[in-house]
Design an enzyme around this catalytic site. Structure first.
Site, PDB file in Angstrom:
ATOM      1  N   SER A 163      38.302  15.749  12.166  1.00 47.00           N
ATOM      2  CA  SER A 163      37.554  17.008  12.134  1.00 47.00           C
ATOM      3  C   SER A 163      38.064  17.989  11.083  1.00 47.00           C
ATOM      4  CB  SER A 163      37.556  17.636  13.532  1.00 47.00           C
ATOM      5  OG  SER A 163      36.669  18.713  13.604  1.00 47.00           O
ATOM      6  N   ASP A 195      36.652  15.961  -2.951  1.00 45.31           N
ATOM      7  CA  ASP A 195      35.394  16.169  -3.673  1.00 45.31           C
ATOM      8  C   ASP A 195      35.586  16.990  -4.938  1.00 45.31           C
ATOM      9  OD1 ASP A 195      34.091  14.743  -1.756  1.00 45.31           O
ATOM     10  OD2 ASP A 195      32.696  16.333  -1.170  1.00 45.31           O
ATOM     11  N   LYS A 232      34.733  12.464  12.205  1.00 45.61           N
ATOM     12  CA  LYS A 232      34.099  13.435  13.117  1.00 45.61           C
ATOM     13  C   LYS A 232      33.549  14.588  12.275  1.00 45.61           C
ATOM     14  CE  LYS A 232      34.910  16.478  17.070  1.00 45.61           C
ATOM     15  NZ  LYS A 232      34.569  17.746  16.407  1.00 45.61           N
TER      16      LYS A 232
END
Length: 416
Positions: A312, A323, A337
């Site tokens: 999470s 990214d 998650k």
């Protein structure tokens, strides 16, 4: 005249209606406004209200009949909690019901302190609780408990084979109270007892920070609580004073936690107005979290360690850094998650923790593992099987990371 099921339900509802009259009056204006809104928006909204009302009446009738007519006495609280549990089971694997006592423990863990004896311990494979380390200057360290000690009883009650949560529950208590702990220590012939006075124990989420070498700093975060950002900033400052020029950020076995804490930490590591995470839901406004102020470690090299228990909020951190090509990720594939839960209080201080949105990494990736609603068991079994498969054959388990149409892959996953 024979009593019909209809008259039985009507009488039961009538006997309970008086207790709801005061509450109903408070919501009368709201109901009127909802019906007016339904007229303005069209028949579909009115139909939705009618369906909701009928289903609520069905639940009320079933509850009253079970509590008043079942052959054996029943616990109304348990019936209500079982009904809530049944509704939750039809949802995603991460929505849950938290009873009042369990919520108190959860709240303590995220506030950052509780009354306890001050030890980190673990229970492996049904064994005894093994002390990993006493917390510095805590009650256990003061009475001589050491790393490697085994906790075999609490207040003369055996905890051999007892799970971590239950051992924790028995050790915790109000500050100033005493608990007797029976310790087995390797090298001694007999176990011994120690009387420990519980104290306020800070729950640090940055559990380790040090210099690996003259240039490399290491920070481990085990969860994201309210105090995590402040702890992280302090650790960064301390390591920079020692000459840190690159960072190893350890998020292995990090179970997640508070979204805002994760976002604040990423903001210290990204420059400009880089997107950190996007949150999208059905009945909540879409939100985009982005870097907003000069960070303390924006340009230096970062390695992030992850494993199958990085969950999470830790995936938000790892995903954002990956990214934006800010970090190299090393380790195992994370848990997967990508659902956001909000907690809603119920009258007895219990909570409904239900999924209200999904989060997406800056490149638009939804990290959530696919699932079938209402099939939590298969979901968890699949998680375990994937981990075992990766452990048995790491090379065979590797899959290429897809390219995003928004980002171009460079050293990490993507670069805008």
């Amino acid at each position: 005249m024979a009593e019909t099921p209809f008259s039985d339900i009507t009488r039961l509802r009538a006997t309970s209606s008086l207790s709801f009259m005061k509450i109903s009056r408070r919501y009368l204006l709201l109901i009127v406004l909802l019906f007016l809104t339904g007229g303005l928006l069209g028949g579909s909204f009115g139909s939705y209200l009618n369906d909701t009302r009928e289903n609520l009446r069905k639940l009320e009738d079933a509850f009253l009949l079970i509590n008043r007519r079942y052959v054996d006495p029943v616990d109304p609280n348990k019936v209500a909690e079982d009904a809530i549990g049944g509704m939750i089971e039809s949802l995603d694997p991460h929505s849950s019901y938290i009873d009042a006592s369990a919520f108190k423990e959860v709240e303590e863990s995220f506030r950052g302190s509780f009354g306890g004896i001050g030890v980190w311990f673990q229970v492996l494979d049904g064994d005894t609780a093994r002390v990993v380390s006493p917390i510095e200057n805590g009650p256990s360290e003061k009475v001589g408990i050491r790393a490697g000690d085994r906790i075999i009883a609490v207040n003369d009650t055996s905890v051999v084979g007892v799970g971590e949560d239950e051992v924790m529950r028995r050790l915790k208590g109000p500050v100033g109270t005493q608990v007797e702990v029976t310790i087995y220590r390797l090298g001694l012939n007999q176990p011994f007892n120690v009387l420990i006075t519980r104290d306020l124990i800070p729950l640090y989420s940055v559990t380790s920070s040090y210099m690996v070498d003259e240039l490399t700093g290491y920070i481990r975060i085990n969860r994201f609580a309210q105090s995590t950002y402040a702890e992280f900033v302090q650790a960064i400052a301390d390591l920079q004073e020692q000459g840190m020029g690159r960072l190893i950020l350890d998020l292995r076995d990090n179970g997640g936690g508070i979204l805002q804490s994760a976002v604040a930490i990423v903001d210290e590591l990204l420059s400009g107005n880089d997107i950190i995470v996007s949150v999208k839901g059905r009945n909540v406004p879409d939100e985009v979290y982005a870097a907003g102020h000069p960070g303390r470690f924006e340009t230096q090299p970062i390695i992030v360690l992850t494993n199958h228990n990085s969950v999470s909020a830790s995936e938000i951190v790892a995903g954002a850094l990956q990214d934006h090509d800010r970090a190299l990720l090393i380790g195992q594939r994370t848990y997967g998650k990508g659902l956001v839960q909000n907690q809603y209080p119920l009258p007895d201080d219990s909570r409904l923790q239900i999924t209200t949105a999904r989060y997406y990494t800056p490149s638009g990736r939804l990290i959530q593992t696919p699932y079938e609603k209402g099939d939590r068991e298969t979901y968890l079994e699949d998680k375990l099987e994937r981990w075992l498969e990766a452990s048995r054959d790491p090379e065979g388990y590797l899959v290429p990371v897809r390219k995003s149409p928004i980002f171009e892959i460079l050293n990490g996953l993507g670069h805008q």
